[in-house]
Design a protein around this motif. Sequence first.
Motif, PDB file in Angstrom:
ATOM      1  N   GLY A  65      -2.981  12.100   0.034  1.00 40.59           N
ATOM      2  CA  GLY A  65      -2.802  10.940   0.170  1.00 40.59           C
ATOM      3  C   GLY A  65      -3.308  10.126  -1.047  1.00 40.59           C
ATOM      4  O   GLY A  65      -3.828  10.627  -2.250  1.00 40.59           O
ATOM      5  N   GLY A  66      -3.288   8.901  -0.886  1.00 39.93           N
ATOM      6  CA  GLY A  66      -3.534   7.805  -2.197  1.00 39.93           C
ATOM      7  C   GLY A  66      -4.987   8.207  -2.898  1.00 39.93           C
ATOM      8  O   GLY A  66      -4.695   8.458  -3.988  1.00 39.93           O
ATOM      9  N   LEU A  67      -5.959   8.168  -2.181  1.00 39.54           N
ATOM     10  CA  LEU A  67      -7.318   8.409  -2.774  1.00 39.54           C
ATOM     11  C   LEU A  67      -7.449   9.886  -3.293  1.00 39.54           C
ATOM     12  O   LEU A  67      -7.748   9.916  -4.546  1.00 39.54           O
ATOM     13  CB  LEU A  67      -8.483   8.094  -1.993  1.00 39.54           C
ATOM     14  N   PRO A  68      -7.139  10.854  -2.659  1.00 37.52           N
ATOM     15  CA  PRO A  68      -7.254  12.049  -3.096  1.00 37.52           C
ATOM     16  C   PRO A  68      -6.372  12.248  -4.296  1.00 37.52           C
ATOM     17  O   PRO A  68      -6.759  13.077  -5.203  1.00 37.52           O
ATOM     18  CB  PRO A  68      -6.750  13.005  -1.983  1.00 37.52           C
ATOM     19  N   GLY A 117       0.942  -1.166   0.100  1.00 36.13           N
ATOM     20  CA  GLY A 117       0.107  -0.035   0.062  1.00 36.13           C
ATOM     21  C   GLY A 117       0.816   1.161  -0.176  1.00 36.13           C
ATOM     22  O   GLY A 117       0.497   2.174  -0.766  1.00 36.13           O
ATOM     23  N   ALA A 118       2.079   1.067   0.799  1.00 37.24           N
ATOM     24  CA  ALA A 118       2.673   2.686   0.683  1.00 37.24           C
ATOM     25  C   ALA A 118       3.539   2.651  -0.477  1.00 37.24           C
ATOM     26  O   ALA A 118       3.791   3.936  -0.950  1.00 37.24           O
ATOM     27  CB  ALA A 118       3.852   2.046   1.812  1.00 37.24           C
ATOM     28  N   ASN A 147      -2.145   4.533  -4.319  1.00 33.05           N
ATOM     29  CA  ASN A 147      -3.225   4.830  -4.527  1.00 33.05           C
ATOM     30  C   ASN A 147      -4.491   3.931  -4.450  1.00 33.05           C
ATOM     31  O   ASN A 147      -5.484   4.026  -4.830  1.00 33.05           O
ATOM     32  CB  ASN A 147      -3.524   5.732  -5.689  1.00 33.05           C
ATOM     33  N   PHE A 148      -4.132   2.635  -4.018  1.00 37.95           N
ATOM     34  CA  PHE A 148      -5.100   1.553  -4.228  1.00 37.95           C
ATOM     35  C   PHE A 148      -5.619   1.286  -2.736  1.00 37.95           C
ATOM     36  O   PHE A 148      -5.142   1.881  -1.802  1.00 37.95           O
ATOM     37  CB  PHE A 148      -4.102   0.205  -4.293  1.00 37.95           C
ATOM     38  N   SER A 149      -6.925   0.728  -2.511  1.00 43.12           N
ATOM     39  CA  SER A 149      -7.564   0.779  -1.506  1.00 43.12           C
ATOM     40  C   SER A 149      -6.987  -0.398  -0.580  1.00 43.12           C
ATOM     41  O   SER A 149      -6.516  -1.450  -0.966  1.00 43.12           O
ATOM     42  CB  SER A 149      -9.123   0.147  -1.588  1.00 43.12           C
ATOM     43  N   PRO A 150      -6.487  -0.188   0.803  1.00 39.28           N
ATOM     44  CA  PRO A 150      -5.779  -1.160   1.569  1.00 39.28           C
ATOM     45  C   PRO A 150      -6.682  -2.460   1.799  1.00 39.28           C
ATOM     46  O   PRO A 150      -6.230  -3.372   1.735  1.00 39.28           O
ATOM     47  CB  PRO A 150      -5.706  -0.255   2.915  1.00 39.28           C
ATOM     48  N   GLU A 151      -8.098  -2.248   1.644  1.00 40.74           N
ATOM     49  CA  GLU A 151      -8.820  -3.494   1.725  1.00 40.74           C
ATOM     50  C   GLU A 151      -8.736  -4.085   0.591  1.00 40.74           C
ATOM     51  O   GLU A 151      -8.777  -5.373   0.544  1.00 40.74           O
ATOM     52  CB  GLU A 151     -10.485  -3.226   1.759  1.00 40.74           C
ATOM     53  N   LEU A 152      -8.450  -3.613  -0.693  1.00 36.82           N
ATOM     54  CA  LEU A 152      -8.221  -4.328  -1.895  1.00 36.82           C
ATOM     55  C   LEU A 152      -6.907  -5.326  -1.837  1.00 36.82           C
ATOM     56  O   LEU A 152      -6.865  -6.443  -2.146  1.00 36.82           O
ATOM     57  CB  LEU A 152      -8.253  -3.723  -3.013  1.00 36.82           C
TER      58      LEU A 152
END
Length: 291
Positions: free
Chosen positions: A178-181, A63-64, A68-73
């Motif tokens: 952050g990843g999503l923004p 993830g780090a 920009n990927f969802s941690p859940e995925l």
Amino acid sequence: MDHEKVGALAHRCHRALEPLHAVIYFAPEAEQRYTSAGLRPGRMGYFASRSAPMGAVGPGVVGATFYNFSPELIARHIPRAWTLAGPEKVVAARFGAADAALRRLLGDAVSAPEVAEAATLAREATEGCTIEGRPLYAGHAELDWPSEPHLVLWHAITLLREFRGDGHVAVLAANGLGGLPALVTHVATGKGFLPAMAKASRGWSDQQWADATAELTAAGLLDDRETLTEAGAGLRRRIEEQTNAADTGPWLALGADKAARLAELGRSLSRTVVAAGAFPPNVFAKGAPNT
């Protein structure tokens, strides 16, 4: 070379070469090789194959570095992937997939002198990369070089791409995205994934996307049509400039003339793989990555 000019050259070379690397994420040969190695069909192959050079890392490291990927995925596939196929086996499968995909997409051109020339230039450019603060690049840089020119070219482009990507992640973090923004604002530039593909491929729900969009709107970076405001466009422009500035090492090492020649060769080869159907329609805002 002037630093600003080198940054612009870095951007041009990245855009010219990126499709040759990106075939690995859409080629059916990749899914075939990963599942033959023991991985489950679907997204597991992507997460495992790109992170495998770093070893059997956990979901936090993936993830780090992927950002920009969802941690859940990610957590659905890592670390389970390593119980099904070890990193070395996954790396071998990835190179096998790249070999098969490039042979199919380039056809007779896979053995052309231009491929060998581009491979030599791209490998020379990687000599200007450094490992400090570049974890994903560093993992890939420790892999053995392949022998065939088209795979030397693909591996060199991978190194250049992950070197630039690590720098880009550092720039995004420094600018408070952050990843999503970061993903939402990139989509809003109209130069990347279409919104539906961005959400699906990165694992974000409609609600998560809407929440991020609302926060960016409140911050003055998006307007009520979900397009970039003047401030948002300025931020993305600054991020691109800083990413280019962090990516000058390879192109200073290669020099302006050789870099321009590599971009010319890369652009021609990229057009060949795009014309051969390397990328599906309705995925990217402009039809294919960086073309």
